[in-house]
Write an enzyme that holds these catalytic residues in place. Structure first.
Site, short mmCIF file in Angstrom:
data_model
loop_
_atom_site.label_atom_id
_atom_site.label_comp_id
_atom_site.label_asym_id
_atom_site.label_seq_id
_atom_site.Cartn_x
_atom_site.Cartn_y
_atom_site.Cartn_z
N ARG A 167 49.35 37.13 35.29
CA ARG A 167 48.88 37.35 36.66
C ARG A 167 49.59 36.43 37.65
NH1 ARG A 167 43.48 39.46 35.67
NH2 ARG A 167 42.40 40.06 37.56
N ARG B 71 29.98 44.74 38.29
CA ARG B 71 30.45 43.38 38.02
C ARG B 71 30.13 42.48 39.21
NH1 ARG B 71 36.54 43.46 35.87
NH2 ARG B 71 36.63 41.66 37.27
N ARG C 83 32.97 50.89 41.13
CA ARG C 83 33.19 50.62 39.70
C ARG C 83 31.90 50.17 39.02
NH1 ARG C 83 38.05 46.86 37.69
NH2 ARG C 83 36.96 45.11 38.63
N LYS D 81 43.87 49.84 35.86
CA LYS D 81 44.74 49.44 34.74
C LYS D 81 43.94 49.16 33.47
CE LYS D 81 45.26 44.54 35.97
NZ LYS D 81 44.11 44.54 36.90
N ARG E 208 40.13 38.67 45.88
CA ARG E 208 40.93 39.05 44.70
C ARG E 208 42.18 39.82 45.13
NH1 ARG E 208 36.80 42.19 41.67
NH2 ARG E 208 38.30 42.45 40.00
P1 AMP Z 1 39.82 40.96 35.50
O1 AMP Z 1 38.73 41.47 34.61
O2 AMP Z 1 41.19 41.15 34.88
O3 AMP Z 1 39.76 41.49 36.90
O4 AMP Z 1 39.63 39.36 35.60
C1 AMP Z 1 38.46 38.81 36.16
C2 AMP Z 1 38.72 37.38 36.59
O5 AMP Z 1 39.12 36.58 35.44
C3 AMP Z 1 39.83 37.19 37.61
O6 AMP Z 1 39.41 37.43 38.93
C4 AMP Z 1 40.22 35.73 37.35
O7 AMP Z 1 39.25 34.85 37.90
C5 AMP Z 1 40.11 35.62 35.82
N1 AMP Z 1 41.38 35.98 35.14
C6 AMP Z 1 41.61 37.07 34.36
N2 AMP Z 1 42.87 37.07 33.90
C7 AMP Z 1 43.47 35.96 34.42
C8 AMP Z 1 44.79 35.42 34.32
N3 AMP Z 1 45.76 36.03 33.62
N4 AMP Z 1 45.04 34.26 34.97
C9 AMP Z 1 44.07 33.63 35.68
N5 AMP Z 1 42.83 34.10 35.83
C10 AMP Z 1 42.50 35.26 35.20
#
Ligand code: AMP
Length: 223
Positions: free
Chosen positions: A90, A164, A129, A15, A175
């Site tokens: 989320r 990452r 990734r 996404k 996750r």
């Molecule tokens: P992402 O890059 O979107 O996979 O986000 C990495 C991490 O950031 C996630 O595993 C969460 O720990 C935190 N995170 C990102 N977006 C949110 C959100 N909308 N609500 C809560 N935690 C978030």
């Protein structure tokens, strides 16, 4: 139609890659809460110290802090013509907060695009990734490798690609668990609002998925 778009999908569904492309096509900002949190971590801010344990464990940062950061970002001038939200909302409370925030300004979301990939494909995707720490471009060794080997192929960038830290297998499984438990119910929330669009993306390249997304945007009159 307006151009307020939310991206949905499991971690690793692609996404983020699609969000960047859509934002480029619509000339709208790409807003990734994950990127915002990682920037705070990198810059050693107070927010960075607050969110680090959650990111390290693959758990969600508390809604209150996340929502405050998003509300602040959406007030910026560049969001007036729309935006592509990636990684937010989320949880259903976050989605409700976003609806309320928009309605307070007489606005509504226009589309929630779900990039749908089955679980069994996700773990392999995340393990493959990579990202460029210099410009942020995302790669996948299998689906969208760099044209420049282990270096970034974005014009003018030669960053060395990295994995990452939360893409390790144990964190990936956590996750995914959090995704199914807390994030997936949002799909029903937007379906009931009539703005959900699902893009099947199993075993598809980023280009193939984007072709389907573009079709959606054209049909909706957004691009
Ligand atoms: P992402 O890059 O979107 O996979 O986000 C990495 C991490 O950031 C996630 O595993 C969460 O720990 C935190 N995170 C990102 N977006 C949110 C959100 N909308 N609500 C809560 N935690 C978030």
């Amino acid at each position: 139609m307006g151009r307020r778009i939310v991206m949905l999908g499991a971690p690793g569904a692609g996404k983020g890659t699609q969000a960047v492309r859509i934002a480029g096509r619509l000339a709208a900002p790409h807003i990734s809460t994950g990127d915002i949190f990682r920037a705070h971590l990198k810059n050693g801010t107070a927010i960075g110290r607050q969110v680090q344990p959650y990111l390290d464990a693959g758990q969600l940062v508390p809604d209150e802090l996340t929502c405050a950061i998003v509300a602040d970002r959406l007030q910026a001038d560049d969001c007036r013509g729309g935006y592509v939200l990636d990684g937010f909302p989320r949880s259903v409370p976050q989605a409700e907060m976003l609806t309320k925030l928009l309605r307070d300004h007489g606005d509504d979301l226009d589309m929630a695009i779900d990039i749908a990939v089955p679980d069994e494909e996700i773990v392999g995707r995340l393990a493959a990734r990579r990202f460029c720490p210099k410009c942020g471009k995302i790669f996948n060794l299998k689906f969208s490798p760099s044209g420049n080997g282990k270096k970034c192929d974005a014009p003018g960038c030669d960053g060395t690609l990295e994995r990452r830290s939360d893409d390790e297998e144990e964190t990936i499984r956590e996750r995914l668990r959090v995704y199914h438990e807390t994030t997936e119910p949002i799909i029903g929330y937007y379906e009931s609002q009539g703005i959900l669009r699902t893009v099947p993306a199993a075993k598809a390249s980023a280009d193939d998925v984007f072709a389907k997304v573009e079709e959606l945007l054209r049909t909706a009159g957004a691009a």
